[in-house]
Motif scaffolding. Structure first.
Motif, PDB file in Angstrom:
ATOM      1  N   MET A   1     -27.862  41.718 -25.732  1.00  0.00           N
ATOM      2  CA  MET A   1     -27.908  43.136 -26.038  1.00  0.00           C
ATOM      3  C   MET A   1     -27.521  43.363 -27.495  1.00  0.00           C
ATOM      4  SD  MET A   1     -25.881  46.187 -24.031  1.00  0.00           S
ATOM      5  CE  MET A   1     -26.693  45.841 -22.488  1.00  0.00           C
ATOM      6  N   ARG A   2     -28.054  44.403 -28.078  1.00  0.00           N
ATOM      7  CA  ARG A   2     -27.657  44.796 -29.433  1.00  0.00           C
ATOM      8  C   ARG A   2     -26.152  45.014 -29.464  1.00  0.00           C
ATOM      9  NH1 ARG A   2     -30.961  46.979 -33.215  1.00  0.00           N
ATOM     10  NH2 ARG A   2     -33.144  47.087 -32.715  1.00  0.00           N
ATOM     11  N   PRO A   3     -25.468  44.579 -30.507  1.00  0.00           N
ATOM     12  CA  PRO A   3     -24.012  44.755 -30.571  1.00  0.00           C
ATOM     13  C   PRO A   3     -23.578  46.222 -30.534  1.00  0.00           C
ATOM     14  CG  PRO A   3     -24.774  43.301 -32.328  1.00  0.00           C
ATOM     15  CD  PRO A   3     -25.989  43.839 -31.636  1.00  0.00           C
ATOM     16  N   GLU A   4     -24.384  47.099 -31.113  1.00  0.00           N
ATOM     17  CA  GLU A   4     -23.995  48.503 -31.171  1.00  0.00           C
ATOM     18  C   GLU A   4     -24.386  49.316 -29.936  1.00  0.00           C
ATOM     19  OE1 GLU A   4     -28.045  48.168 -33.137  1.00  0.00           O
ATOM     20  OE2 GLU A   4     -26.224  47.001 -33.134  1.00  0.00           O
ATOM     21  N   ALA A   5     -25.083  48.687 -28.983  1.00  0.00           N
ATOM     22  CA  ALA A   5     -25.522  49.409 -27.783  1.00  0.00           C
ATOM     23  C   ALA A   5     -24.317  49.820 -26.933  1.00  0.00           C
ATOM     24  CB  ALA A   5     -26.465  48.538 -26.966  1.00  0.00           C
ATOM     25  N   GLU A   6     -24.335  51.071 -26.537  1.00  0.00           N
ATOM     26  CA  GLU A   6     -23.281  51.617 -25.686  1.00  0.00           C
ATOM     27  C   GLU A   6     -23.880  51.969 -24.339  1.00  0.00           C
ATOM     28  OE1 GLU A   6     -21.323  54.864 -27.573  1.00  0.00           O
ATOM     29  OE2 GLU A   6     -20.879  53.722 -29.380  1.00  0.00           O
ATOM     30  N   PRO A   7     -23.053  52.109 -23.300  1.00  0.00           N
ATOM     31  CA  PRO A   7     -23.589  52.476 -21.990  1.00  0.00           C
ATOM     32  C   PRO A   7     -24.455  53.736 -22.072  1.00  0.00           C
ATOM     33  CG  PRO A   7     -21.302  51.862 -21.785  1.00  0.00           C
ATOM     34  CD  PRO A   7     -21.605  51.917 -23.263  1.00  0.00           C
TER      35      PRO A   7
ATOM     36  N   PRO B   1     -24.595  45.272 -17.208  1.00  0.00           N
ATOM     37  CA  PRO B   1     -25.165  44.718 -18.439  1.00  0.00           C
ATOM     38  C   PRO B   1     -24.455  45.199 -19.707  1.00  0.00           C
ATOM     39  CG  PRO B   1     -26.913  45.439 -16.977  1.00  0.00           C
ATOM     40  CD  PRO B   1     -25.618  45.883 -16.368  1.00  0.00           C
ATOM     41  N   PHE B   2     -23.894  46.394 -19.670  1.00  0.00           N
ATOM     42  CA  PHE B   2     -23.190  46.894 -20.847  1.00  0.00           C
ATOM     43  C   PHE B   2     -21.821  46.232 -21.006  1.00  0.00           C
ATOM     44  CE2 PHE B   2     -26.255  50.259 -19.917  1.00  0.00           C
ATOM     45  CZ  PHE B   2     -26.868  50.347 -21.151  1.00  0.00           C
ATOM     46  N   GLU B   3     -21.349  45.554 -19.966  1.00  0.00           N
ATOM     47  CA  GLU B   3     -20.115  44.769 -20.048  1.00  0.00           C
ATOM     48  C   GLU B   3     -20.424  43.308 -20.382  1.00  0.00           C
ATOM     49  OE1 GLU B   3     -16.908  45.860 -19.833  1.00  0.00           O
ATOM     50  OE2 GLU B   3     -17.705  47.889 -19.735  1.00  0.00           O
ATOM     51  N   THR B   4     -21.455  42.744 -19.729  1.00  0.00           N
ATOM     52  CA  THR B   4     -21.817  41.339 -19.962  1.00  0.00           C
ATOM     53  C   THR B   4     -22.621  41.170 -21.246  1.00  0.00           C
ATOM     54  OG1 THR B   4     -23.882  41.519 -18.691  1.00  0.00           O
ATOM     55  CG2 THR B   4     -21.871  40.867 -17.474  1.00  0.00           C
ATOM     56  N   ARG B   5     -23.220  42.279 -21.731  1.00  0.00           N
ATOM     57  CA  ARG B   5     -24.038  42.289 -22.946  1.00  0.00           C
ATOM     58  C   ARG B   5     -25.311  41.454 -22.788  1.00  0.00           C
ATOM     59  NH1 ARG B   5     -22.527  46.628 -25.001  1.00  0.00           N
ATOM     60  NH2 ARG B   5     -23.352  46.114 -27.025  1.00  0.00           N
ATOM     61  N   VAL B   6     -25.802  41.341 -21.543  1.00  0.00           N
ATOM     62  CA  VAL B   6     -27.033  40.608 -21.254  1.00  0.00           C
ATOM     63  C   VAL B   6     -28.032  41.582 -20.636  1.00  0.00           C
ATOM     64  CG1 VAL B   6     -28.063  38.740 -19.914  1.00  0.00           C
ATOM     65  CG2 VAL B   6     -25.803  38.445 -20.923  1.00  0.00           C
ATOM     66  N   VAL B   7     -29.239  41.604 -21.195  1.00  0.00           N
ATOM     67  CA  VAL B   7     -30.291  42.517 -20.758  1.00  0.00           C
ATOM     68  C   VAL B   7     -31.306  41.754 -19.916  1.00  0.00           C
ATOM     69  CG1 VAL B   7     -32.141  44.030 -21.579  1.00  0.00           C
ATOM     70  CG2 VAL B   7     -30.002  43.863 -22.861  1.00  0.00           C
ATOM     71  N   ASP B   8     -31.773  42.378 -18.841  1.00  0.00           N
ATOM     72  CA  ASP B   8     -32.829  41.787 -18.029  1.00  0.00           C
ATOM     73  C   ASP B   8     -33.971  42.795 -17.877  1.00  0.00           C
ATOM     74  OD1 ASP B   8     -31.785  43.610 -16.239  1.00  0.00           O
ATOM     75  OD2 ASP B   8     -31.246  42.153 -14.726  1.00  0.00           O
ATOM     76  N   VAL B   9     -35.036  42.374 -17.215  1.00  0.00           N
ATOM     77  CA  VAL B   9     -36.221  43.207 -17.009  1.00  0.00           C
ATOM     78  C   VAL B   9     -35.860  44.506 -16.296  1.00  0.00           C
ATOM     79  CG1 VAL B   9     -38.411  43.328 -15.740  1.00  0.00           C
ATOM     80  CG2 VAL B   9     -37.861  41.287 -17.056  1.00  0.00           C
ATOM     81  N   ALA B  10     -35.014  44.430 -15.306  1.00  0.00           N
ATOM     82  CA  ALA B  10     -34.657  45.608 -14.514  1.00  0.00           C
ATOM     83  C   ALA B  10     -34.033  46.699 -15.382  1.00  0.00           C
ATOM     84  CB  ALA B  10     -33.713  45.216 -13.383  1.00  0.00           C
ATOM     85  N   LEU B  11     -33.144  46.331 -16.277  1.00  0.00           N
ATOM     86  CA  LEU B  11     -32.500  47.323 -17.144  1.00  0.00           C
ATOM     87  C   LEU B  11     -33.522  47.996 -18.049  1.00  0.00           C
ATOM     88  CD1 LEU B  11     -29.933  48.721 -18.165  1.00  0.00           C
ATOM     89  CD2 LEU B  11     -29.678  46.847 -19.793  1.00  0.00           C
ATOM     90  N   ILE B  12     -34.420  47.228 -18.626  1.00  0.00           N
ATOM     91  CA  ILE B  12     -35.434  47.810 -19.510  1.00  0.00           C
ATOM     92  C   ILE B  12     -36.345  48.750 -18.726  1.00  0.00           C
ATOM     93  CG2 ILE B  12     -37.400  47.304 -21.018  1.00  0.00           C
ATOM     94  CD1 ILE B  12     -35.942  44.714 -21.811  1.00  0.00           C
ATOM     95  N   LEU B  13     -36.723  48.382 -17.499  1.00  0.00           N
ATOM     96  CA  LEU B  13     -37.566  49.261 -16.684  1.00  0.00           C
ATOM     97  C   LEU B  13     -36.837  50.558 -16.331  1.00  0.00           C
ATOM     98  CD1 LEU B  13     -39.279  46.646 -14.335  1.00  0.00           C
ATOM     99  CD2 LEU B  13     -40.388  48.052 -16.100  1.00  0.00           C
ATOM    100  N   ARG B  14     -35.553  50.486 -16.024  1.00  0.00           N
ATOM    101  CA  ARG B  14     -34.790  51.710 -15.726  1.00  0.00           C
ATOM    102  C   ARG B  14     -34.701  52.610 -16.962  1.00  0.00           C
ATOM    103  NH1 ARG B  14     -31.649  48.027 -12.609  1.00  0.00           N
ATOM    104  NH2 ARG B  14     -30.091  47.857 -14.252  1.00  0.00           N
TER     105      ARG B  14
ATOM    106  N   CYS C   1     -34.454  49.704 -28.165  1.00  0.00           N
ATOM    107  CA  CYS C   1     -33.145  50.354 -28.285  1.00  0.00           C
ATOM    108  C   CYS C   1     -32.011  49.495 -27.718  1.00  0.00           C
ATOM    109  CB  CYS C   1     -33.220  51.724 -27.634  1.00  0.00           C
ATOM    110  SG  CYS C   1     -32.298  52.013 -26.181  1.00  0.00           S
ATOM    111  N   ILE C   2     -32.319  48.506 -26.890  1.00  0.00           N
ATOM    112  CA  ILE C   2     -31.253  47.783 -26.190  1.00  0.00           C
ATOM    113  C   ILE C   2     -31.180  46.295 -26.519  1.00  0.00           C
ATOM    114  CG2 ILE C   2     -32.506  47.197 -24.066  1.00  0.00           C
ATOM    115  CD1 ILE C   2     -29.134  48.784 -23.959  1.00  0.00           C
ATOM    116  N   VAL C   3     -32.294  45.677 -26.939  1.00  0.00           N
ATOM    117  CA  VAL C   3     -32.347  44.229 -27.151  1.00  0.00           C
ATOM    118  C   VAL C   3     -32.214  43.918 -28.645  1.00  0.00           C
ATOM    119  CG1 VAL C   3     -33.816  42.192 -26.892  1.00  0.00           C
ATOM    120  CG2 VAL C   3     -33.791  43.908 -25.119  1.00  0.00           C
ATOM    121  N   ASP C   4     -31.600  42.776 -28.950  1.00  0.00           N
ATOM    122  CA  ASP C   4     -31.547  42.313 -30.336  1.00  0.00           C
ATOM    123  C   ASP C   4     -32.949  42.319 -30.938  1.00  0.00           C
ATOM    124  OD1 ASP C   4     -28.864  41.847 -30.792  1.00  0.00           O
ATOM    125  OD2 ASP C   4     -28.939  39.758 -30.147  1.00  0.00           O
TER     126      ASP C   4
END
Length: 136
Positions: free
Chosen positions: A5-11, A35-48, A76-79
């Motif tokens: 996840m981008r370092p500056e991304a917030e919940p 994901p906002f705690e683990t800082r790892v983005v997956d397909v599901a988060l991007i679809l939501r 907006c969410i991925v590096d």
């Protein structure tokens, strides 16, 4: 697909004040697996995120630009270095989801064509359904 996840991304929160990542209410802390705690983005988060952002990608002739909503969510969410892969993987995942219930012979640009013909609530629900099916 799992991207940093981008370092500056917030919940981010839904209109119902729930975290997009873990559905915790805005008044409650996110779970440790969010994901906002683990800082790892997956397909599901991007679809939501794409479902929430869909109204910003309306076509002039009716329908919606689903790929643009997915692109915007990924950007907006991925590096930045991982954006292209995240966008392609998420778009392909949604395409496969659509092929699961649409019986179209021509599958080229199915996401674009289906988005041009479908109503907002239908697209929104299918993006969330696809996100649920890809949740890890």
């Amino acid at each position: 697909m799992r991207q940093r996840m981008r370092p500056e991304a917030e919940p981010m929160f839904t209109p119902n004040n729930e975290c997009v990542g873990c559905r915790a209410h805005i008044d409650s802390p996110c779970s440790a697996t969010c994901p906002f705690e683990t800082r790892v983005v997956d397909v599901a988060l991007i679809l939501r995120l794409a479902a929430i952002d869909l109204t910003n990608h309306q076509r002039f002739d009716g329908g919606f630009y689903i790929e643009a909503a997915i692109s915007s969510a990924a950007l907006c969410i991925v590096d930045t270095a991982a954006y292209s892969e995240a966008w392609k993987t998420t778009t392909e995942a949604f395409r496969r989801h659509l092929l699961g219930f649409l019986r179209w012979k021509d599958t080229d640009r199915i996401v674009e064509r289906w988005g041009a013909r479908s109503e907002y609530t239908t697209i929104f629900e299918e993006l969330l359904t696809a996100a649920y099916s890809y949740s890890e």
